[in-house]
Structures are given as structure tokens and as C-alpha cells.
Design an enzyme around this catalytic site. Structure first.
Site, PDB file in Angstrom:
ATOM      1  N   ASN A   1       0.869  -1.177   0.000  1.00  0.00           N
ATOM      2  CA  ASN A   1       0.000   0.000   0.000  1.00  0.00           C
ATOM      3  C   ASN A   1       0.905   1.225   0.000  1.00  0.00           C
ATOM      4  OD1 ASN A   1      -1.798   2.056   0.508  1.00  0.00           O
ATOM      5  ND2 ASN A   1      -2.210   1.460   2.633  1.00  0.00           N
TER       6      ASN A   1
ATOM      7  N   GLY B   1       2.419   2.349  10.746  1.00  0.00           N
ATOM      8  CA  GLY B   1       3.366   3.440  10.539  1.00  0.00           C
ATOM      9  C   GLY B   1       4.066   3.877  11.819  1.00  0.00           C
TER      10      GLY B   1
HETATM   11  C1  PEP Z   1      -0.824   0.185   6.114  1.00  0.00           C
HETATM   12  O1  PEP Z   1      -1.037   1.378   6.145  1.00  0.00           O
HETATM   13  O2  PEP Z   1      -1.616  -0.563   5.502  1.00  0.00           O
HETATM   14  C2  PEP Z   1       0.354  -0.312   6.814  1.00  0.00           C
HETATM   15  C3  PEP Z   1       0.363  -1.546   7.216  1.00  0.00           C
HETATM   16  O3  PEP Z   1       1.365   0.588   7.038  1.00  0.00           O
HETATM   17  P1  PEP Z   1       2.811   0.282   7.713  1.00  0.00           P
HETATM   18  O4  PEP Z   1       3.290  -1.015   7.137  1.00  0.00           O
HETATM   19  O5  PEP Z   1       3.655   1.444   7.299  1.00  0.00           O
HETATM   20  O6  PEP Z   1       2.565   0.189   9.172  1.00  0.00           O
END
Ligand code: PEP
Length: 249
Positions: free
Chosen positions: A6, A170
Site C-alpha cells: 500500500n 506506521g
Molecule cells: C498500512 O497502512 O496498511 C500499513 C500496514 O502501514 P505500515 O506497514 O507502514 O505500518
């Protein structure tokens, strides 16, 4: 196993071409793992051109629930199909938080996506206060039941669910393998209840929330974890490829 990147609101057109090309060039055989890539809308067409023939599937990060018409700024399911999308992420916690999406809108979107033969990746997950209050299972259960209400799924390949605890997205903080296994088991039971054992047992349940090369293997080894939805680490070819490799084993 399924690994989906994503990209969120990152990368301009040139950078999107570069990243998708780098991943496609080194992805290797896709016989034991499915891979998806979800760039911003404006890069879908260009990334599809790069991915065409590689086996990596294209996905969008959102869509509107209506067929078309006077919805300025929105994008429809048929438009996503026309640019080659296979997946569409729906109900990501950032959209629930910043764009006011509810389980009801997610359900409308998921139904429309299925009408157009898109595979929705429906995101659910509790916030930190909900986890601390011990209501996480109830919160996720409500999200699953309501977001998937009325969604037609007769084959396990027609739907994906992503469990993404909001406090792990995140932040660098990852849910523990036990927390992930417990929640994925719960979601599995809900999917079997909703769609019947034969279909519900095969719907992929992805974990998302700070998955990186160093923790992917352990998370993917948990029961009912069928892969990952990857945010930050999907923006670096080397990291994303290493996570795909962890899903292969
Ligand atoms: C996401 O936003 O779908 C996600 C999992 O982000 P991250 O891997 O950066 O935590």
C-alpha cells in the site's frame, strides 16, 4: 500467501515506474505467493503497463460506492477495472479516520467492487485505547460483520480481509505474534460464520502494521495469517522483496 503493498500518498509518476520496475525485475516465481501493488490513482495506468505479464497484480487504495455520476474527485469501480486493477483496498484506518468512512460505506463499496469483479481488501483494526480497554475483539467483530454485510463472496479468492491494529500502522510498533494469532483466529471464525466453512476458511486474512523484513517471517508463521498488507516497507524494493520471500517459505 498474499503480500500487498500500500503505497499511500507517496511517489510521483517517475518514482512509481521506477519502484514497480525494480520489484517486477527481481520478484522471481509467483507459484507459492500472490503479490499486489497499490499505487495512488494517478500512477495506476503507468504501473499496470510495468506489471503487465509479470503476475503481480494491481490494486487501488479506495473507490466510490456509486456506479458513476456527479461525485467530484471520486473514482468508480469500473474505472479501476479499466486501468487493470484486480484489488481495491477499502476501509483503511486512515480513510476511516481522515475521510469519515464507516462500516456502512465500506460495505457499500465492497458490494460495488464485487459487482465489478474487483477483489476488495477490507481493512479492520482497533485503536490503542480500544486495545487497552480490552474491547479489541468486539470492535473488530463489529467492523467485520458490518463492513462485509451484504457482500457477495462465493469463492475464497473474491475477498481479502486485512487486520491492521491502528496503533501498529506506521509507528514501528508491531502486534505480538500471539496478539496477531488471536485476532486472526477470531476473524477466521467470523468469516466462516458469514460465508460458510468452505469459503470462509480460505479467505486470505492479511496482517498489516509495521511489517518489515526483520519481523515478516514470524508474523507469517502464525495460524490464520495468510500474508501481509505492507505500508512503509513497500516503498523500498529491497524490503518489499524480502517480505515477499518471507511469505514464500
Ligand atoms: C498500512 O497502512 O496498511 C500499513 C500496514 O502501514 P505500515 O506497514 O507502514 O505500518
Amino acid at each position: 500467501m498474499l503480500v500487498v503493498g500500500n503505497w499511500k500518498m507517496n511517489l510521483d509518476l517517475a518514482a512509481a515506474r521506477q519502484l514497480s520496475s525494480a520489484i517486477a525485475a527481481s520478484i522471481g516465481p509467483l507459484d507459492t505467493v500472490d503479490v499486489g501493488m497499490c499505487p495512488p490513482f494517478v500512477a495506476l495506468d503507468a504501473v499496470f503497463a510495468v506489471l503487465h505479464g509479470t503476475g503481480i497484480r494491481l490494486g487501488a487504495q479506495n473507490m466510490h460506492e456509486e456506479e458513476g455520476g456527479a461525485y467530484t474527485g471520486e473514482v468508480s469501480a469500473s474505472m479501476l477495472r479499466a486501468v487493470g486493477c484486480h484489488y481495491v483496498i477499502l476501509g483503511h484506518s486512515e480513510r476511516r479516520q481522515y475521510a469519515g468512512e464507516t462500516d456502512q460505506t465500506v460495505s457499500k463499496k465492497a458490494r460495488k467492487a464485487r459487482e465489478h469483479n474487483l477483489v476488495p481488501i477490507v481493512c479492520v483494526g482497533e485503536s490503542l485505547p480500544q486495545r487497552e480497554a480490552g474491547t479489541h475483539q468486539a470492535v473488530v467483530e463489529k467492523q467485520v460483520m458490518e463492513s462485509l454485510s451484504g457482500v457477495d463472496c462465493t469463492h475464497a479468492s473474491e475477498l481479502v480481509v486485512a487486520y491492521e491494529p491502528v496503533w501498529a500502522i506506521g509507528t514501528g510498533e508491531t502486534a505480538s505474534p500471539q496478539q496477531v494469532a488471536d485476532m486472526h483466529g477470531h476473524i477466521r471464525r467470523l468469516l466462516e460464520h458469514l460465508f460458510g466453512r468452505a469459503v470462509g476458511s480460505g479467505i486470505p486474512i492479511l496482517y498489516g502494521g509495521s511489517v518489515k523484513p526483520s519481523n515478516a517471517q514470524e508474523l507469517f508463521n502464525q495460524p490464520n495469517v495468510d500474508g501481509g498488507l505492507i505500508g512503509g516497507a513497500s516503498l523500498r524494493a529491497e524490503d518489499f522483496l524480502s517480505i515477499v520471500n518471507a511469505a514464500r517459505r
